[in-house]
Motif scaffolding. Structure first.
Motif, PDB file in Angstrom:
ATOM      1  N   ILE A  67     -53.003  -6.400 -54.993  1.00 49.99           N
ATOM      2  CA  ILE A  67     -53.758  -5.717 -54.163  1.00 49.99           C
ATOM      3  C   ILE A  67     -54.924  -6.653 -53.676  1.00 49.99           C
ATOM      4  O   ILE A  67     -55.742  -7.039 -54.516  1.00 49.99           O
ATOM      5  N   LEU A  68     -55.207  -6.970 -52.431  1.00 47.29           N
ATOM      6  CA  LEU A  68     -56.045  -7.954 -51.946  1.00 47.29           C
ATOM      7  C   LEU A  68     -57.319  -7.149 -51.369  1.00 47.29           C
ATOM      8  O   LEU A  68     -57.091  -6.268 -50.959  1.00 47.29           O
ATOM      9  N   VAL A  69     -58.483  -7.508 -51.885  1.00 46.55           N
ATOM     10  CA  VAL A  69     -59.704  -6.970 -51.432  1.00 46.55           C
ATOM     11  C   VAL A  69     -60.163  -7.911 -50.551  1.00 46.55           C
ATOM     12  O   VAL A  69     -60.729  -8.907 -51.201  1.00 46.55           O
ATOM     13  N   LEU A  70     -60.692  -7.236 -49.196  1.00 45.99           N
ATOM     14  CA  LEU A  70     -61.504  -8.154 -48.613  1.00 45.99           C
ATOM     15  C   LEU A  70     -62.873  -7.393 -48.366  1.00 45.99           C
ATOM     16  O   LEU A  70     -62.878  -6.248 -47.747  1.00 45.99           O
ATOM     17  N   ILE A  71     -63.951  -8.028 -48.416  1.00 41.63           N
ATOM     18  CA  ILE A  71     -65.379  -7.549 -48.075  1.00 41.63           C
ATOM     19  C   ILE A  71     -65.675  -8.203 -46.936  1.00 41.63           C
ATOM     20  O   ILE A  71     -66.197  -9.351 -46.742  1.00 41.63           O
ATOM     21  N   ASN A  72     -66.019  -7.425 -45.599  1.00 39.08           N
ATOM     22  CA  ASN A  72     -66.327  -7.831 -44.457  1.00 39.08           C
ATOM     23  C   ASN A  72     -65.559  -9.349 -44.135  1.00 39.08           C
ATOM     24  O   ASN A  72     -65.957 -10.437 -43.717  1.00 39.08           O
ATOM     25  N   ASP A  73     -64.208  -9.199 -44.368  1.00 41.09           N
ATOM     26  CA  ASP A  73     -63.314 -10.196 -43.986  1.00 41.09           C
ATOM     27  C   ASP A  73     -63.340 -11.531 -44.733  1.00 41.09           C
ATOM     28  O   ASP A  73     -62.624 -12.642 -44.727  1.00 41.09           O
ATOM     29  N   ALA A  74     -64.094 -11.321 -46.037  1.00 45.06           N
ATOM     30  CA  ALA A  74     -64.039 -12.469 -47.088  1.00 45.06           C
ATOM     31  C   ALA A  74     -63.274 -11.763 -48.286  1.00 45.06           C
ATOM     32  O   ALA A  74     -63.555 -10.891 -48.750  1.00 45.06           O
ATOM     33  N   ASP A  75     -62.466 -12.836 -48.864  1.00 43.00           N
ATOM     34  CA  ASP A  75     -61.964 -12.653 -49.941  1.00 43.00           C
ATOM     35  C   ASP A  75     -63.030 -12.176 -51.249  1.00 43.00           C
ATOM     36  O   ASP A  75     -64.263 -12.731 -51.270  1.00 43.00           O
ATOM     37  N   TRP A  76     -62.613 -10.902 -51.945  1.00 47.11           N
ATOM     38  CA  TRP A  76     -63.699 -10.598 -52.889  1.00 47.11           C
ATOM     39  C   TRP A  76     -63.925 -11.466 -54.013  1.00 47.11           C
ATOM     40  O   TRP A  76     -65.003 -11.293 -54.688  1.00 47.11           O
ATOM     41  N   GLU A  77     -63.184 -12.054 -54.239  1.00 48.68           N
ATOM     42  CA  GLU A  77     -63.397 -13.266 -55.346  1.00 48.68           C
ATOM     43  C   GLU A  77     -64.587 -14.164 -54.994  1.00 48.68           C
ATOM     44  O   GLU A  77     -65.229 -14.589 -55.832  1.00 48.68           O
ATOM     45  N   LEU A  78     -64.746 -14.224 -53.798  1.00 50.54           N
ATOM     46  CA  LEU A  78     -65.840 -15.172 -53.368  1.00 50.54           C
ATOM     47  C   LEU A  78     -67.373 -14.298 -53.300  1.00 50.54           C
ATOM     48  O   LEU A  78     -68.403 -14.911 -53.101  1.00 50.54           O
ATOM     49  N   MET A  79     -67.075 -13.015 -53.373  1.00 49.74           N
ATOM     50  CA  MET A  79     -68.173 -12.122 -53.342  1.00 49.74           C
ATOM     51  C   MET A  79     -68.768 -11.508 -54.867  1.00 49.74           C
ATOM     52  O   MET A  79     -69.699 -10.727 -54.722  1.00 49.74           O
ATOM     53  N   GLY A  80     -68.063 -11.940 -55.650  1.00 51.39           N
ATOM     54  CA  GLY A  80     -68.490 -11.427 -57.037  1.00 51.39           C
ATOM     55  C   GLY A  80     -67.500 -10.355 -57.521  1.00 51.39           C
ATOM     56  O   GLY A  80     -68.010  -9.506 -58.521  1.00 51.39           O
ATOM     57  N   GLU A  81     -66.506  -9.934 -56.632  1.00 49.31           N
ATOM     58  CA  GLU A  81     -65.656  -9.087 -57.015  1.00 49.31           C
ATOM     59  C   GLU A  81     -66.198  -7.646 -57.647  1.00 49.31           C
ATOM     60  O   GLU A  81     -67.079  -7.192 -56.707  1.00 49.31           O
ATOM     61  N   LEU A  82     -66.043  -7.200 -58.850  1.00 49.55           N
ATOM     62  CA  LEU A  82     -66.447  -5.779 -58.997  1.00 49.55           C
ATOM     63  C   LEU A  82     -67.986  -5.783 -59.024  1.00 49.55           C
ATOM     64  O   LEU A  82     -68.491  -4.660 -59.020  1.00 49.55           O
ATOM     65  N   ASP A  83     -68.573  -6.779 -59.187  1.00 41.42           N
ATOM     66  CA  ASP A  83     -70.240  -6.828 -59.246  1.00 41.42           C
ATOM     67  C   ASP A  83     -70.645  -6.658 -58.043  1.00 41.42           C
ATOM     68  O   ASP A  83     -71.876  -6.776 -57.639  1.00 41.42           O
ATOM     69  N   TYR A  84     -69.863  -6.957 -56.704  1.00 48.55           N
ATOM     70  CA  TYR A  84     -70.541  -7.225 -55.435  1.00 48.55           C
ATOM     71  C   TYR A  84     -71.175  -5.813 -55.199  1.00 48.55           C
ATOM     72  O   TYR A  84     -70.662  -4.583 -55.356  1.00 48.55           O
ATOM     73  N   LYS A  85     -72.431  -5.832 -54.580  1.00 45.96           N
ATOM     74  CA  LYS A  85     -73.291  -4.862 -54.369  1.00 45.96           C
ATOM     75  C   LYS A  85     -73.032  -4.065 -52.752  1.00 45.96           C
ATOM     76  O   LYS A  85     -73.351  -5.258 -52.025  1.00 45.96           O
ATOM     77  N   LEU A  86     -72.848  -3.177 -52.720  1.00 46.85           N
ATOM     78  CA  LEU A  86     -72.309  -2.669 -51.265  1.00 46.85           C
ATOM     79  C   LEU A  86     -73.598  -2.758 -50.527  1.00 46.85           C
ATOM     80  O   LEU A  86     -74.635  -2.225 -50.801  1.00 46.85           O
ATOM     81  N   GLN A  87     -73.359  -3.069 -49.444  1.00 50.93           N
ATOM     82  CA  GLN A  87     -74.610  -2.972 -48.301  1.00 50.93           C
ATOM     83  C   GLN A  87     -74.122  -1.797 -47.115  1.00 50.93           C
ATOM     84  O   GLN A  87     -72.801  -1.635 -47.077  1.00 50.93           O
ATOM     85  N   ASP A  88     -75.046  -1.294 -46.659  1.00 48.28           N
ATOM     86  CA  ASP A  88     -74.669  -0.371 -45.281  1.00 48.28           C
ATOM     87  C   ASP A  88     -73.636  -0.912 -44.294  1.00 48.28           C
ATOM     88  O   ASP A  88     -74.313  -2.238 -43.989  1.00 48.28           O
ATOM     89  N   GLN A  89     -72.803  -0.296 -43.953  1.00 50.32           N
ATOM     90  CA  GLN A  89     -71.844  -0.604 -42.986  1.00 50.32           C
ATOM     91  C   GLN A  89     -70.969  -1.642 -43.328  1.00 50.32           C
ATOM     92  O   GLN A  89     -70.190  -2.307 -42.432  1.00 50.32           O
ATOM     93  N   ASP A  90     -70.623  -2.014 -44.682  1.00 54.09           N
ATOM     94  CA  ASP A  90     -69.642  -2.737 -45.268  1.00 54.09           C
ATOM     95  C   ASP A  90     -68.301  -2.316 -44.904  1.00 54.09           C
ATOM     96  O   ASP A  90     -68.116  -1.339 -44.800  1.00 54.09           O
ATOM     97  N   ASN A  91     -67.342  -3.269 -44.701  1.00 51.46           N
ATOM     98  CA  ASN A  91     -66.065  -2.976 -44.597  1.00 51.46           C
ATOM     99  C   ASN A  91     -65.289  -3.564 -45.829  1.00 51.46           C
ATOM    100  O   ASN A  91     -65.133  -4.681 -46.013  1.00 51.46           O
ATOM    101  N   VAL A  92     -64.522  -2.810 -46.547  1.00 52.39           N
ATOM    102  CA  VAL A  92     -63.773  -3.242 -47.765  1.00 52.39           C
ATOM    103  C   VAL A  92     -62.576  -2.711 -47.318  1.00 52.39           C
ATOM    104  O   VAL A  92     -62.080  -1.759 -47.155  1.00 52.39           O
ATOM    105  N   LEU A  93     -61.561  -3.970 -47.160  1.00 52.94           N
ATOM    106  CA  LEU A  93     -60.349  -3.850 -46.956  1.00 52.94           C
ATOM    107  C   LEU A  93     -59.280  -3.932 -48.050  1.00 52.94           C
ATOM    108  O   LEU A  93     -59.741  -4.828 -48.714  1.00 52.94           O
ATOM    109  N   PHE A  94     -58.447  -2.937 -48.113  1.00 47.41           N
ATOM    110  CA  PHE A  94     -57.597  -2.961 -49.357  1.00 47.41           C
ATOM    111  C   PHE A  94     -56.085  -3.392 -48.707  1.00 47.41           C
ATOM    112  O   PHE A  94     -55.756  -2.462 -48.002  1.00 47.41           O
ATOM    113  N   ILE A  95     -55.624  -4.291 -49.040  1.00 52.08           N
ATOM    114  CA  ILE A  95     -54.344  -4.689 -48.543  1.00 52.08           C
ATOM    115  C   ILE A  95     -53.399  -4.784 -49.671  1.00 52.08           C
ATOM    116  O   ILE A  95     -53.541  -5.756 -50.751  1.00 52.08           O
TER     117      ILE A  95
END
Length: 101
Positions: A67-95
């Motif tokens: 399952i690919l996870v993209l946070i605001n169109d960026a790979d979550w691996e670049l964003m800290g994966e599980l530790d990424y802190k959500l911001q208002d209006q974030d878009n978290v895509l699961f493929i």
């Protein structure tokens, strides 16, 4: 920061089938003392959105491999994966890249 966070969660590649076929959820996450991170978010999704066969989406505390996870169109691996802190209006895509034969 105890403000609620509004996020959208699109599901693609078959992942939406686990969520009653709904391809995009617009969600206001409840206020909580700690900032929302992806780890908390996945637990919330499991309890509130996931309708069936959670083993096809979750494995332990994270998403299943495949399952690919993209946070605001960026790979979550670049964003800290599980530790990424959500911001208002974030878009978290699961493929889902898993397809049965």
């Amino acid at each position: 920061n105890t403000n609620s966070v509004v996020c959208s969660f699109p599901f693609r590649g078959g992942a939406e089938l686990l969520f009653d076929g709904v391809k995009k959820h617009q969600v206001t996450l409840p206020c909580q003392p700690e900032p929302w991170d992806i780890r908390n978010l996945l637990q919330w999704i499991k309890q509130n959105l996931l309708k069936e066969r959670q083993e096809l989406f979750m494995q332990g505390d994270s998403v299943r491999p495949g399952i690919l996870v993209l946070i605001n169109d960026a790979d979550w691996e670049l964003m800290g994966e599980l530790d990424y802190k959500l911001q208002d209006q974030d878009n978290v895509l699961f493929i889902s890249t898993l397809h049965g034969g």
